[in-house]
Design an enzyme around this catalytic site. Structure first.
Site: not given
Lengths: 740, 740
Positions: B523, B63, B459, B299, B224
């Site tokens: 659940h 990168h 969470e 990138h 960017n």
């Protein structure tokens, strides 16, 4: 407690604040429809709230607070605003209502009863929280029940689903509607509480809804300022209206959402003709009317016998009258079934006119409405002869299939979480799904007929929105997602909801092993497959070459009530035209190659990008040790388990009492069912080039062959029985700790 | 391409726009420190950018774009603003820097080299993307390497970690600092790209940072406008500044972030004295200086040989000179090690003065700095006699332990994702972690010394922030989270990062089975345990009663480099004082009760809330069939696998050739290692009362006993060998599809 508003009956139109086009997003206000008096609304709400309190009191539990708080919103939606048909809850062009705060389901169930949905009887309502096995009133709304668009409960999911439902409408409308012929133009209404606006999945989805300018979406915030822990400001003090404006929404406030049905109705009607998605910020009081109203205590509990009685008295209702719905309240909603049929008849007429003028488009549209793929889709699956013979990454092999399917069949919507260059799902001549107004810096524009979706770096919303696309109408879309496999952990809660709801969709998961290489352990999945292999109603398929990739797509398309994850390599994979088969893939596990001798010594089980290690080990075993190994390919344990016992035994040959070794760069969990030993991963990966990463973790044919030889020798010496309850890890076994 | 700014050297102070207190958040500007000229900065940036291009070109990958774009930000941070010590990267009161856009790691590695971090040699930098096994430059930053605060890469995580790091400072400061004695006052700087601001986990964390008014946090947006798919506006067009203001941040813009080091420095210094967290929106050009600058192409790829040469020429550098860092660039940073030592010496002096004046507090503080728990923590673990004998939910048993530990030891920070009433983690006399300015509607206020954390319904951020708390300094905190087990799927990506980084923390996961009951399948967790059991370096412990709960906490506290999930029931559980043991729990699996006869017939394996079905089945087997069953408790498969082979064999007794049956309301995946058959779940759950849910899915002792009897008979008749490769599911086996 019971404000007596004296608003007179008046035509709905007069209530609207601004002059807007009369027809927008399928609005079809019936001329002459009038709003009832505030006193009448009050009466209906009193009965409704007392009823909710009674139902929760019955078993001393349940969620009473939110349903009671949302009474006025319910009347506005179900009586005045929403386009739906109680006698046919599934008619195609209905407005979709998502209860993202799914714990408030009693609100929806009770309104369904009041407006005349036949299956939702009074007895059914009383079955909420009961031991009734065939209850239509489970603790959270479930998609399989009439009138429920999506299963909700895990917070934030429904909101993202609603974005998907609104996208589905936009895409179908842009694809099929013609001037004067709007065959699809429904709205999506989404109820949310504080939680859905705190959960990341909701926030991601909202950003996308704003970006896409989904003006057919209205998010209705039941702003009661209370969560389980106390007042919502214990954990949240942001300026939600400003945030929603920044996100691209039209924001409308309603300050008296407990009683002012007219104001709520007006705001909802405005949403129909907005140029952006609408965020309705409606202030309500949780548990309105109860002594504990406005507190966390009333969120997830019954009120108590005394309190229910007090509530009823304050509403001028008889405290001894339980589950009381008087005739005048039924009468208030009596016209809904007929109005619903009129909606449906309008739509049928529109479709008939469309069919007359645009027969070809209407034919395809009818197929989509019926939830069917065009016949002959299988011709887009490459045949065995089409595959490359040189080493090819399975993400590339999959790209070929996606290209053919999505390039030719409108049912496929293909999305990516910002990994277009890596996931190989961008098909030729794709059009991006975008607002037609958008002009991007890089020139990648699109329109609503586009079927390639840039979700941004939002894996969770991608998958939760995909559930909305799938749920719009079963089979109308086969949505696809794409990202790196390890990032499925960002989206796991949403993909689980797809499995739970039986939603067909295809998840392209690339970079599925330590073979990812240089990006290192953060990007190398280890345990994700264990989750998907254990998840009910999900196909996790990990093909080893282009032929098995073809099989994986066939399995995914045939599994019309199941999501499929196709797990693919970043790195090039050896192709096995002599061994691999799509038919075997459809059986989940199959004999890849038998041993060179009838009397084999060991079975090697492998899958995906590790197949090459099994095949090379097989050669070495014969060459170096004279050991005869057979190799099984196991792309999908779930499909294998669904086969007959005879088939399974014919593949495993376990009764031959020869050892079996599984080779996969994941933990061994689950392979113990078929194998006695494994070459597997009990640690995270490492940043190295692909080949070196495998070597570093012991995936080397020479090393594996030596270990297998030792095992074969041991079994020859001591018998197969010694392996019972003594699973062998050829790599380092499970441990904990961390090396600094 | 190379703008020639002519800013003269000037004292930093003069650059500051507003008059602010000189000391804030540990700012310690050295008098007389001056900013270099723009031309000098330009020279350093040219060399830096060319170096990055060279390193990526070496292996033709990596990168390059973001590191090149962030050159000016790096100079501002590393040369002028950040408080750190290159000779001791770990000194306690350093500013923390998190690179949430972890793919830009070469930026950090290279600046570490320039400022004099000794381990980061030129050769190390060249090992980026190499096959070097001992590289300090993996593809994403890794916490085990010097100078790296947290492992980043999965996007959004680092941003949430940074919020945790800033919280840690606030909590320690509020707990230990005294007027005139600031023993902790560091800043947290967090680099983010577009992705971190799109990911839900980042958005959740930002909401909390704003809510908590963490003015010691500065989020630096490398804006960017480019992501992998193209320009960022392909998937995002929101008004980020407005959104961040709505979220409670101070927003500062820098418009020329590519070259204007002075402007960036000024903005960063302002952040130190803000009254809110700061969001720096810095416009940069990805791959600045390259022909492809400002596009997605740069990138995640090398520039190409020709392009690197062109870049160097435009920077007045010799294209044939590779990995070139001239002496004048080293000289530019030459003072950093000494300045760092001065920072550290200042802090040591502060601590010494503090110790003199506040010896007791200083003693505890020193222990926290050393990462140690106070001795004698074990006295807070209830002893066997303290346990209830009546049926008790394990969430309640756990609550007793949490109460004692967190109520007495400052190391424990206890959080909840809005489930205080359900998770039983609120300890007596708790103080909430809140901004002291906050006044909530419900009166639940707090301050920064508080150790009970309301995360809201977030969470994922809860767990990712927890990673920041753990990573602040190993052992200084033992953070706890709490939510329903099924919602671990929302947070899975963050908990995985804890395991990968070896961070000690305790995750209280309640409502861990179909026994959740009425809330229904959404659940009721089914497959989550399979994920945690397969996850490397994680302890998933599922205790069956209060004694095993005690063992679970001991295991969690002893596992200093490992996160622990304690899996707990909603419903009441039978207590087994005669059978359960903490010592057994610490071994992961143990003999709960032997058979009544030496010559047993079958082994039943159970765990957690299903233990009662094993024990009742055992009784019925003897009573109805004369079958002698032994029962094993298996709270933690990972701990069991870490025991000696001898111990494992003594528990399993597999060589006795008697069948073993696992009983757990999860899928059987993994139990095949120890069992031949299972009573397990291959579907999602159902909304019914707890007991009825179990019955509905076949968890009934009578039914199980009959199935076990058949199995025992079969083995008596045909021998144990028949079970090889033929695992039996006593409930319906795996399948796919959906019932409408």
């Amino acid at each position: 407690m019971a404000p007596a508003l004296e608003l007179l009956e008046q035509p709905i139109e007069n209530l609207r604040t601004k002059s807007k086009p009369f027809i927008c997003n399928g609005v079809s206000l019936h001329d002459g429809l009038v709003l009832a008096s505030a006193a009448k609304h009050q009466r209906v709400m009193n009965v409704f709230r007392a009823f909710i309190a009674d139902v929760c009191q019955q078993f001393g539990e349940g969620h009473a607070g939110s349903p009671m708080g949302m009474a006025a919103i319910g009347i506005a939606l179900y009586k005045y605003v929403m386009k739906y048909s109680p006698r046919n809850c599934d008619y195609f062009n209905r407005d979709r209502l998502v209860l993202s705060n799914g714990h408030a389901c009693l609100w929806q169930y009770t309104f369904m009863h009041l407006v005349g949905v036949k299956s939702m009887t009074l007895d059914q309502l009383k079955s909420y929280h009961s031991a009734n096995l065939v209850s239509l009133c489970p603790g959270h709304p479930e998609i399989e029940n009439e009138g429920i668009e999506v299963t909700t409960g895990p917070l934030g999911q429904g909101l993202a689903n609603a974005v998907g439902l609104a996208m589905a409408t936009k895409n179908l409308a842009a694809t099929y509607n013609k001037p004067g012929h709007e065959v699809v133009n429904n709205m999506t209404w989404c109820m949310v509480g504080d939680a859905c606006l705190q959960e990341g999945v909701g926030l991601e989805a909202l950003s996308l809804a704003g970006h896409w300018k989904l003006n057919n979406l209205c998010v209705i915030f039941d702003n009661n300022s209370v969560t389980c822990d106390g007042s919502a400001d214990v954990a949240n003090t942001e300026d939600i209206n400003m945030k929603m404006r920044a996100t691209g929404f039209n924001v409308v406030n309603v300050y008296n959402g407990d009683t002012d049905v007219a104001a709520v109705t007006n705001a909802l009607l405005d949403a129909r003709s907005s140029d952006k998605p609408t965020f309705l910020n409606i202030r309500t009081v949780i548990g309105f009317g109860a002594t504990k109203a406005g507190t966390a205590d009333i969120h997830g509990a019954a009120l108590g016998v005394e309190e229910v009685a007090t509530l009823k008295r304050s509403f001028c209702l008889d405290p001894d009258n339980h589950f009381y719905i008087p005739q005048d309240v039924y009468d208030f909603f009596h016209d809904m079934p007929d109005r619903g049929e009129a909606h449906e008849a309008d739509w049928q007429a529109t479709v008939a006119e469309y069919r007359a003028e645009y027969p070809i488009q209407a034919g395809e549209f009818a197929l989509r409405v019926a939830g069917k793929m065009p016949e002959g889709w299988s011709k887009y699956i490459p045949s065995k002869e089409d595959h490359p013979t040189v080493s090819t990454a399975s993400r590339k092999s999959a790209g070929v299939v996606t290209n053919a399917l999505a390039g030719n069949i409108n049912s496929f919507l293909v999305g990516t979480a910002d990994l277009t260059p890596s996931c190989n799902v961008a098909y030729k001549n794709k059009v991006d799904f975008q607002s037609p107004d958008l002009r991007t810096s890089c020139g990648l524009d699109g329109d609503y007929s586009g079927r390639y979706i840039h979700y941004g770096i939002r894996e969770h919303a991608m998958c939760a929105i995909t559930n909305g696309l799938s749920a719009f109408n079963r089979g109308t879309f086969i949505p696809m997602t794409s990202t790196y496999f390890v990032f499925h952990l960002y989206a796991a809660a949403a993909i689980r909801m797809a499995a739970l709801q039986g939603l067909q969709q295809i998840h392209i998961a690339t970079h599925d092993s330590i073979g990812v290489g240089e990006n290192g352990p953060t990007h190398q999945p280890i345990a994700v497959a264990a989750l998907w292999r254990a998840m009910p109603n999900l196909l996790y398929i990990r093909p080893c070459d282009a032929e098995e990739v073809a099989g994986a797509y066939i399995a995914a398309i045939q599994a019309t009530s199941t999501p499929t994850v196709i797990s693919l390599s970043r790195q090039g994979l050896t192709q096995y035209p002599q061994h691999s088969s799509r038919e075997g893939t459809l059986k989940g596990g199959y004999v890849f190659t038998e041993a060179d001798s009838d009397d084999f010594d060991v079975t090697l089980i492998s899958v995906g990008s590790e197949m090459v290690y099994a095949m090379k080990t097989r050669d070495l075993l014969l060459k170096n040790y004279g050991i005869h190994a057979r190799v099984l390919s196991f792309p999908c344990t779930r499909l294998f388990e669904m086969q007959t016992r005879e088939y399974k035994q014919s593949v495993l040959k376990a009764r031959a009492n020869k050892p079996a070794v599984a080779i996969e760069a994941y933990p061994s969990n689950g392979w113990e069912r078929y194998a006695d030993a494994s070459v597997s991963m009990n640690s995270f990966g490492k940043s190295l080039p692909s080949k070196e990463t495998y070597e570093h973790f012991g995936f080397e044919p020479k090393r594996i062959a030596a270990k297998v030889k030792d095992l074969v020798d041991e079994v020859r010496r001591d018998g197969i029985g010694i392996l019972r309850g003594d699973f062998r890890e050829f790599n380092e076994g499970p441990r904990i700790g961390f090396e600094h």
